[in-house]
Design a protein around this motif. Structure first.
Motif, PDB file in Angstrom:
ATOM      1  N   ALA A 157       0.812  -1.226   0.000  1.00 59.85           N
ATOM      2  CA  ALA A 157       0.000   0.000   0.000  1.00 59.85           C
ATOM      3  C   ALA A 157       0.842   1.272   0.000  1.00 59.85           C
ATOM      4  CB  ALA A 157      -0.981   0.054   1.176  1.00 59.85           C
ATOM      5  N   ILE A 158       2.172   1.157   0.163  1.00 61.58           N
ATOM      6  CA  ILE A 158       3.054   2.318   0.052  1.00 61.58           C
ATOM      7  C   ILE A 158       3.819   2.208  -1.268  1.00 61.58           C
ATOM      8  CG2 ILE A 158       5.014   3.562   1.032  1.00 61.58           C
ATOM      9  CD1 ILE A 158       2.574   3.812   2.737  1.00 61.58           C
ATOM     10  N   ASP A 159       3.671   3.222  -2.118  1.00 61.46           N
ATOM     11  CA  ASP A 159       4.306   3.174  -3.434  1.00 61.46           C
ATOM     12  C   ASP A 159       5.753   3.647  -3.409  1.00 61.46           C
ATOM     13  OD1 ASP A 159       1.988   2.247  -4.672  1.00 61.46           O
ATOM     14  OD2 ASP A 159       1.201   4.279  -4.936  1.00 61.46           O
ATOM     15  N   ARG A 160       6.019   4.678  -2.587  1.00 62.91           N
ATOM     16  CA  ARG A 160       7.360   5.270  -2.602  1.00 62.91           C
ATOM     17  C   ARG A 160       7.842   5.524  -1.183  1.00 62.91           C
ATOM     18  NH1 ARG A 160       7.112  10.492  -6.179  1.00 62.91           N
ATOM     19  NH2 ARG A 160       4.995  10.640  -5.350  1.00 62.91           N
ATOM     20  N   PRO A 161       9.148   5.429  -0.978  1.00 60.98           N
ATOM     21  CA  PRO A 161       9.691   5.682   0.360  1.00 60.98           C
ATOM     22  C   PRO A 161       9.815   7.179   0.640  1.00 60.98           C
ATOM     23  CG  PRO A 161      11.461   5.152  -1.144  1.00 60.98           C
ATOM     24  CD  PRO A 161      10.190   5.028  -1.934  1.00 60.98           C
ATOM     25  N   ALA A 162      10.160   7.488   1.863  1.00 60.30           N
ATOM     26  CA  ALA A 162      10.370   8.878   2.274  1.00 60.30           C
ATOM     27  C   ALA A 162      11.488   8.924   3.298  1.00 60.30           C
ATOM     28  CB  ALA A 162       9.091   9.458   2.871  1.00 60.30           C
ATOM     29  N   ILE A 163      12.164  10.060   3.352  1.00 63.76           N
ATOM     30  CA  ILE A 163      13.168  10.295   4.396  1.00 63.76           C
ATOM     31  C   ILE A 163      12.567  11.264   5.408  1.00 63.76           C
ATOM     32  CG2 ILE A 163      15.478  11.113   4.946  1.00 63.76           C
ATOM     33  CD1 ILE A 163      16.291  10.496   2.083  1.00 63.76           C
TER      34      ILE A 163
END
Length: 356
Positions: A125-131
């Protein structure tokens, strides 16, 4: 007995490599006796450092790697040349194999992000990571994300960032229900690009039990600490981060210049040195070093490449906190609750549409 937290460390990453990273691990161990480490890197450089610190060596293991990811390597180049054999990849793979609870690197951010996505995969359900990073504010500290993992964001990605950032805030800031704001060019609902306005509508229409959405915030609200979690996409987030870092260095330079300006200013500094020391401590970037790569099926900590042992220790401590307080489970539970709320909202809107 409480289970220890084991962190897999890319000891070759950053500007200084193992000569700074291992002393940083020793400092973190002094604060958390239940830490253990697996170091990956060059045996000729790491083994003597471990031998010189028996306490660190007692809770550490070491695995030699031949390949070191350079700070100027392109992500594609790092994946091609360093996959499987580099200290960075090996640290990530230790998490994948459940040999470690978290991975740590001070190395190339783009390479780390690319390798982490391939090695650990994304949370469903999460398409892209984040910092996500800690940000000093007038009220204490806030969480800001994304600060550079990816460029651009649709409404759903911004909602996902709010969910993940609030989960981190509940751990690091010890808040039961942190406040969340979307970074925008104004606080009025009519301002901003459509993706940001759409994300705001979703967050307002489906309130979360895990965080309190407060609407739009502006750039100056970050330093004020207006909300506990500031959500933005990676392009603007990275610019905000680098601007803040540059401004802090600029102010420090101004203060040093002013203190050396005259005999009177030197006398004034002598009497106000405690205040200057307190200001320096608040502005010390080492205190908030350590970004968390959110959205992955594993805990990954990114330290600033130029950080010293103190900053390295703080980044490792953040990783320790993420593991000990079960960051991944908190994110997954929040995503599940959000999915149920979204389904209920859609069903309600469909009922309204067919109701005569």
């Amino acid at each position: 007995m409480t289970k220890s937290v084991r962190i897999a460390i890319d000891a070759m990453g950053g500007d200084h490599g193992p000569e700074v990273i291992l002393p940083g691990a020793a400092l973190a161990l002094a604060q958390h006796a239940d830490l253990e480490f697996i170091f990956f890197g060059d045996e000729a450089r790491i083994k003597p450092l471990l031998a010189a610190n028996p306490r660190l060596a007692a809770v550490s293991s070491f695995r030699h790697t031949d390949v070191e990811i350079r700070m100027d390597d392109k992500p594609s180049q790092a994946l091609r040349n360093g996959r499987r054999t580099s200290s960075m990849w090996q640290a990530l793979e230790a998490v994948k194999k459940d040999e470690a609870d978290a991975a740590f690197s001070a190395g190339n951010t783009g390479a780390l992000m690319a390798m982490a996505k391939v090695c650990l995969h994304m949370i469903p359900a999460i398409d892209r990571p984040a910092i996500a990073v800690l940000w000093p504010t007038l009220r204490g500290e806030s969480i800001v994300l994304d600060v550079g993992a990816s460029i651009g964001a649709d409404a759903q990605h911004l909602v996902d960032l709010a969910i993940m950032g609030s989960a981190m805030a509940r751990i690091v800031l010890s808040l039961a229900r942190p406040t969340v704001g979307l970074l925008n060019i104004g606080v009025e609902e009519v301002k901003g690009i459509e993706e940001v306005k759409a994300a705001s509508r979703i967050l307002r229409e489906t309130p979360s039990a895990d965080f309190d959405y407060r609407g739009f915030v502006e750039g100056d609200d970050i330093g004020k600490g207006t909300v506990d979690v500031v959500v933005t996409e990676g392009f603007s987030g990275n610019i905000a981060l680098k601007t803040a870092e540059g401004t802090a260095k600029q102010i420090s330079a101004y203060l040093r210049e002013a203190v050396r300006g005259s005999f009177a200013s030197k006398v004034g500094y002598f009497f106000a040195r405690q205040a200057f020391q307190a200001l320096g401590d608040k502005m010390d970037p080492r205190r908030v070093n350590g970004g968390i790569l959110l959205g992955l099926e594993g805990v990954v900590v990114k330290s600033h490449g130029g950080s010293d042992a103190v900053g390295t220790a703080r980044a490792l401590e953040i990783g320790y906190e993420m593991v000990r307080d079960q960051l991944l489970r908190k994110i997954q539970n929040s995503l599940s609750d959000r999915g149920e709320a979204d389904a209920a909202r859609i069903a309600a809107s469909e009922d309204d549409a067919v109701r005569p």
